[in-house]
Design an enzyme around this catalytic site. Structure first.
Site, PDB file in Angstrom:
ATOM      1  CD  GLU A  73       4.175   0.140   7.067  1.00 53.15           C
ATOM      2  OE1 GLU A  73       3.437   0.668   5.963  1.00 53.15           O
ATOM      3  OE2 GLU A  73       3.723   0.363   8.054  1.00 53.15           O
ATOM      4  CG  HIS A  87      -3.759   0.185   4.778  1.00 55.71           C
ATOM      5  ND1 HIS A  87      -3.375  -0.887   5.614  1.00 55.71           N
ATOM      6  CD2 HIS A  87      -2.650   1.286   5.264  1.00 55.71           C
ATOM      7  CE1 HIS A  87      -2.326  -0.720   6.141  1.00 55.71           C
ATOM      8  NE2 HIS A  87      -1.792   0.544   5.939  1.00 55.71           N
ATOM      9  CE1 TYR A  92       5.032   3.507   8.049  1.00 50.62           C
ATOM     10  CE2 TYR A  92       5.261   3.220  10.389  1.00 50.62           C
ATOM     11  CZ  TYR A  92       4.537   3.289   9.167  1.00 50.62           C
ATOM     12  OH  TYR A  92       3.294   3.207   9.306  1.00 50.62           O
ATOM     13  CG  HIS A 118       4.615   4.600   4.457  1.00 50.08           C
ATOM     14  ND1 HIS A 118       3.759   5.284   5.302  1.00 50.08           N
ATOM     15  CD2 HIS A 118       3.867   3.389   4.275  1.00 50.08           C
ATOM     16  CE1 HIS A 118       2.682   4.406   5.707  1.00 50.08           C
ATOM     17  NE2 HIS A 118       2.704   3.799   5.021  1.00 50.08           N
ATOM     18  CG  HIS A 176       0.920   0.830  12.191  1.00 49.28           C
ATOM     19  ND1 HIS A 176       1.397   1.727  12.280  1.00 49.28           N
ATOM     20  CD2 HIS A 176       1.352   0.012  11.126  1.00 49.28           C
ATOM     21  CE1 HIS A 176       2.248   2.069  11.314  1.00 49.28           C
ATOM     22  NE2 HIS A 176       2.065   0.821  10.677  1.00 49.28           N
ATOM     23  CG  HIS A 196      -0.406   0.285   2.584  1.00 53.97           C
ATOM     24  ND1 HIS A 196      -0.003  -0.888   3.162  1.00 53.97           N
ATOM     25  CD2 HIS A 196       0.389   1.156   3.231  1.00 53.97           C
ATOM     26  CE1 HIS A 196       0.699  -0.543   4.482  1.00 53.97           C
ATOM     27  NE2 HIS A 196       0.998   0.704   4.402  1.00 53.97           N
TER      28      HIS A 196
HETATM   29  C1  M3P Z   1      -0.029   2.905   8.438  1.00 56.01           C
HETATM   30  C2  M3P Z   1      -0.016   1.369   8.244  1.00 56.01           C
HETATM   31  C3  M3P Z   1      -0.669   6.747  10.779  1.00 56.01           C
HETATM   32  C4  M3P Z   1      -0.725   5.226  10.772  1.00 56.01           C
HETATM   33  C5  M3P Z   1      -0.075   4.692   9.469  1.00 56.01           C
HETATM   34  C6  M3P Z   1      -0.514   3.398   9.290  1.00 56.01           C
HETATM   35  C7  M3P Z   1      -0.785   7.819   9.681  1.00 56.01           C
HETATM   36  O1  M3P Z   1       1.128   3.315   7.586  1.00 56.01           O
HETATM   37  O2  M3P Z   1       0.537   0.744   7.392  1.00 56.01           O
HETATM   38  O3  M3P Z   1      -0.877   0.915   9.128  1.00 56.01           O
HETATM   39  O4  M3P Z   1      -0.904   7.048  11.952  1.00 56.01           O
HETATM   40 FE    FE Z   2       1.596   1.956   5.952  1.00 62.78          FE
END
Ligand code: M3P
Ligand code: FE
Length: 311
Positions: A269, A203, A259, A218, A250, A154
């Site tokens: 990532e 996502h 990252y 990213h 996350h 993604h």
């Molecule tokens: C990701 C992901 C934020 C979270 C980003 C999450 C902007 O990049 O791959 O789940 O807080």
């Molecule tokens: Fe991500």
């Protein structure tokens, strides 16, 4: 889920400051598979478990960032239907001839409300993953090297008016909202980040509200396990690759992640996990006061570099 319309992230063209340094980095350290160089000098890569010819392209430029991202659709009829929908939505489209990108069919290109160039295409040469089409092996001697990401998973893009992107992606392109982050109560809790899926993944694309258009936060490369994310971290350490965040988990999407920065300062990532959403699910919401946990669940930290640096 019967998949129609937009299937998946297909390609991202990254701008890099030194093509040879970046080629070596993505090939030997990250472990993407190099699949070609075109007449413009762009270098093509794919993940080890991708079967189409390319997913990550590098172009030498004076500034880092992303030129465009492309998503693969089921077939030519879907491409025509989706293009019609985008035009009816009020966005101009152009067709880029087959072959402009190596082994890639005709592309429909348009600009998102956030300023990013976005493409749809139906055809890209099947080159396989080297494990065979009949009685395939689960892995093989030349299958994996470096961090060995399996796929382009993604991207997270920053720009203004993500509300209009959400409308386009959910009403025209067939995506659905999986998670969102909302702003402070005083500001009326506007959506400041949206995570959209066209599949069974948490996502396939995400957007964060940001004043400057067309920015890259990213590109995400999928790893097959948390252990492989940690191993990618080992390889980053061995090669002095600067890390932005992680290894951690996350809250948003429940994925496991690191990252890091490529030699041009583009963030990438290494990611795995997440749950399996369906289009009939209710989106999950992160409130502004808990956004730190959404970003980095164990520490709950709002990392300044993560929130502030884009290319
Ligand atoms: C990701 C992901 C934020 C979270 C980003 C999450 C902007 O990049 O791959 O789940 O807080
Ligand atoms: Fe991500």
């Amino acid at each position: 889920m019967a998949m129609t319309g937009v299937l998946r992230p297909g390609h991202a063209q990254l701008r890099v400051l030194d093509l040879e340094v970046s080629r070596k980095f993505y090939r030997d350290v990250v472990g993407l598979v190099e699949t070609g160089t075109d007449a413009q000098g762009r270098v093509y890569f794919k993940g080890c478990d991708e079967r189409d010819h390319n997913s990550i392209l590098l172009r030498q430029a004076d500034s880092a960032g992303v030129d465009f991202v492309g998503y693969k659709v089921l077939d030519r009829a879907s491409l025509d239907d989706l293009e019609r929908g985008v035009r009816e939505f009020g966005i101009k489209t152009e067709r880029i001839a087959a072959g402009e990108m190596l082994e890639t069919g005709e592309r429909v290109r348009f600009q998102l409300p956030t300023g990013h160039l976005f493409e749809l295409y139906a055809e890209k040469k099947h080159v396989g993953n080297g494990l065979g089409q009949v009685n395939p092996r689960p892995w093989g001697p030349s299958f994996e090297h470096g961090m060995a990401p399996t796929r382009f998973d993604h991207c997270l893009l920053y720009g203004p008016n993500i509300a209009a992107n959400k409308k386009l992606f959910t009403e025209v392109l067939g995506f659905y909202l999986v998670e969102r982050v909302i702003g402070p109560k005083e500001a009326g809790e506007p959506e400041i980040a949206i995570f959209l899926s066209c599949s069974h993944k948490t996502h396939d694309i995400a957007f964060v509200e940001h004043p400057e258009p067309g920015k890259l936060h990213h590109v995400s490369l999928r790893m097959p396990s948390w252990e492989r994310v940690l191993r990618a971290g080992d390889i980053m350490g061995m090669n002095n690759v600067p890390i932005d965040i992680g290894p951690t988990r996350h809250g948003v999407t429940r994925g496991e992640t690191i990252y890091a920065w490529d030699p041009s300062g583009n963030r990438f990532e290494t990611f795995c996990g997440g749950y399996e959403p369906y289009p009939d699910g209710e989106p999950l919401t992160w409130t502004f006061d808990e956004f730190g946990h959404g970003l980095d669940y164990p520490t709950g930290k709002l990392h300044e570099s993560f929130l502030g640096i884009v290319t």
